[in-house]
Enzyme design. Structure first.
Site, PDB file in Angstrom:
ATOM      1  N   ASN A  29      12.352  36.675  -1.760  1.00 54.94           N
ATOM      2  CA  ASN A  29      13.164  37.756  -0.870  1.00 54.94           C
ATOM      3  C   ASN A  29      13.613  38.719  -1.937  1.00 54.94           C
ATOM      4  O   ASN A  29      12.662  38.973  -3.052  1.00 54.94           O
ATOM      5  CB  ASN A  29      14.441  37.085  -1.476  1.00 54.94           C
ATOM      6  N   GLY A  46      15.695  31.467   5.021  1.00 51.45           N
ATOM      7  CA  GLY A  46      14.969  31.166   5.546  1.00 51.45           C
ATOM      8  C   GLY A  46      14.856  31.122   7.085  1.00 51.45           C
ATOM      9  O   GLY A  46      14.445  30.600   7.865  1.00 51.45           O
ATOM     10  N   SER A  74      20.020  34.941   1.157  1.00 50.17           N
ATOM     11  CA  SER A  74      18.596  34.285   0.396  1.00 50.17           C
ATOM     12  C   SER A  74      19.174  33.438  -1.102  1.00 50.17           C
ATOM     13  O   SER A  74      20.050  33.354  -1.700  1.00 50.17           O
ATOM     14  CB  SER A  74      17.523  35.841  -0.691  1.00 50.17           C
ATOM     15  N   SER A  75      18.375  32.608  -0.908  1.00 46.78           N
ATOM     16  CA  SER A  75      19.125  31.106  -2.560  1.00 46.78           C
ATOM     17  C   SER A  75      19.007  31.656  -2.974  1.00 46.78           C
ATOM     18  O   SER A  75      19.849  31.225  -4.478  1.00 46.78           O
ATOM     19  CB  SER A  75      18.217  29.397  -1.652  1.00 46.78           C
ATOM     20  N   TYR A 116      -4.565  47.662 -17.843  1.00 49.32           N
ATOM     21  CA  TYR A 116      -3.688  49.302 -18.266  1.00 49.32           C
ATOM     22  C   TYR A 116      -2.717  49.606 -17.492  1.00 49.32           C
ATOM     23  O   TYR A 116      -1.365  49.414 -17.331  1.00 49.32           O
ATOM     24  CB  TYR A 116      -4.075  50.336 -18.268  1.00 49.32           C
ATOM     25  N   HIS A 157       7.598  28.369 -11.658  1.00 49.89           N
ATOM     26  CA  HIS A 157       8.361  28.890 -10.286  1.00 49.89           C
ATOM     27  C   HIS A 157       7.414  30.335  -9.597  1.00 49.89           C
ATOM     28  O   HIS A 157       7.635  29.769  -8.916  1.00 49.89           O
ATOM     29  CB  HIS A 157       9.958  29.281 -10.865  1.00 49.89           C
ATOM     30  N   TYR A 210       9.129  55.010 -12.241  1.00 53.18           N
ATOM     31  CA  TYR A 210       8.901  53.274 -11.741  1.00 53.18           C
ATOM     32  C   TYR A 210       8.145  53.642 -10.863  1.00 53.18           C
ATOM     33  O   TYR A 210       7.976  53.479  -9.044  1.00 53.18           O
ATOM     34  CB  TYR A 210      10.203  52.420 -11.485  1.00 53.18           C
TER      35      TYR A 210
END
Ligand SMILES: [Zn+2]
Length: 217
Positions: A29, A46, A74-75, A116, A157, A210
């Site tokens: 997600n 889903g 989303s869950s 790296y 997970h 980032y």
């Protein structure tokens, strides 16, 4: 349509998760926080990435209340909200069960600086303790473990990555799958040499934004 651009991005990057082998089916997600408007666009639960349309993407407020959209979010909504609220420097979160990173998460290992490119996260990828998927406890574990890193393995997970925008968070997930695979493969035939924190400090400084080094050597 509210957060049209963000909803379109979630559709585009959702498909990239599949084409880059970072997820299968409707797994994984993504979310984007528009801090100016104070709303979050998040993948619905889903829904097949190739059938998902921008209007299917759910818009919620920081407390998780649906502001726009007909589907359920989303869950892992609490994980996304926890990170987006805790880290003022980020605007996007990606969560996947990508195979190599998840393999290491199932061993309850962190990913050290075996290459790296781990610099997309920091000097390593930390590990958050296990908690049942979708629970506030899992969100708390991740917020605590990720600290200022751009990624965190989730025990038994998967992985979660963050970034200044969705492209950055996606790049972190993609590059760390390579690093996770290299760590796995080197452990299969020997003991990898790990880069020092000092060297990783040099690398992360070179990764000025980032997950977006301008050119990789
Ligand atoms: Zn998951």
């Amino acid at each position: 349509m509210l957060l049209q651009q963000e909803r379109e991005e979630i559709v585009v990057f959702g498909r990239k998760l599949i084409s880059s082998n970072l997820t299968t089916g409707s797994g994984g997600n993504l979310s984007i926080f528009n801090r100016h408007l104070g709303y979050i666009a998040i993948k619905p639960t889903g829904v097949d990435y190739f059938l998902m349309k921008p209007e299917d993407v759910v818009v919620i407020d920081p407390e998780g209340k649906i502001v726009d959209g007909k589907l359920k979010p989303s869950s892992e909504v609490s994980l996304h909200l926890g990170l987006l609220k805790a880290r003022q420097d980020i605007h996007a979160v990606v969560h996947t069960h990508q195979v190599y990173a998840t393999t290491l998460a199932c061993l309850n290992w962190e990913i050290p600086a075996v290459h790296y490119l781990v610099g997309f996260s920091g000097n390593k990828v930390p590990l958050a303790p296990y908690a049942t998927y979708g629970t506030p406890e899992l969100a708390e574990n991740i917020v605590r473990s990720i600290g200022q890193y751009n990624a965190c393995l989730m025990a038994n997970h998967g992985i979660v990555t963050v970034g200044a925008d969705l492209n950055a968070a996606f790049n972190v997930a993609e590059e760390l799958e390579l690093v996770a695979r290299l760590y796995y493969q080197t452990k299969c035939i020997g003991e990898p040499k790990i880069l020092s924190d000092q060297e990783m400090e040099v690398v992360t400084k070179k990764f000025a934004t980032y997950g977006q080094p301008v050119s990789l050597p």
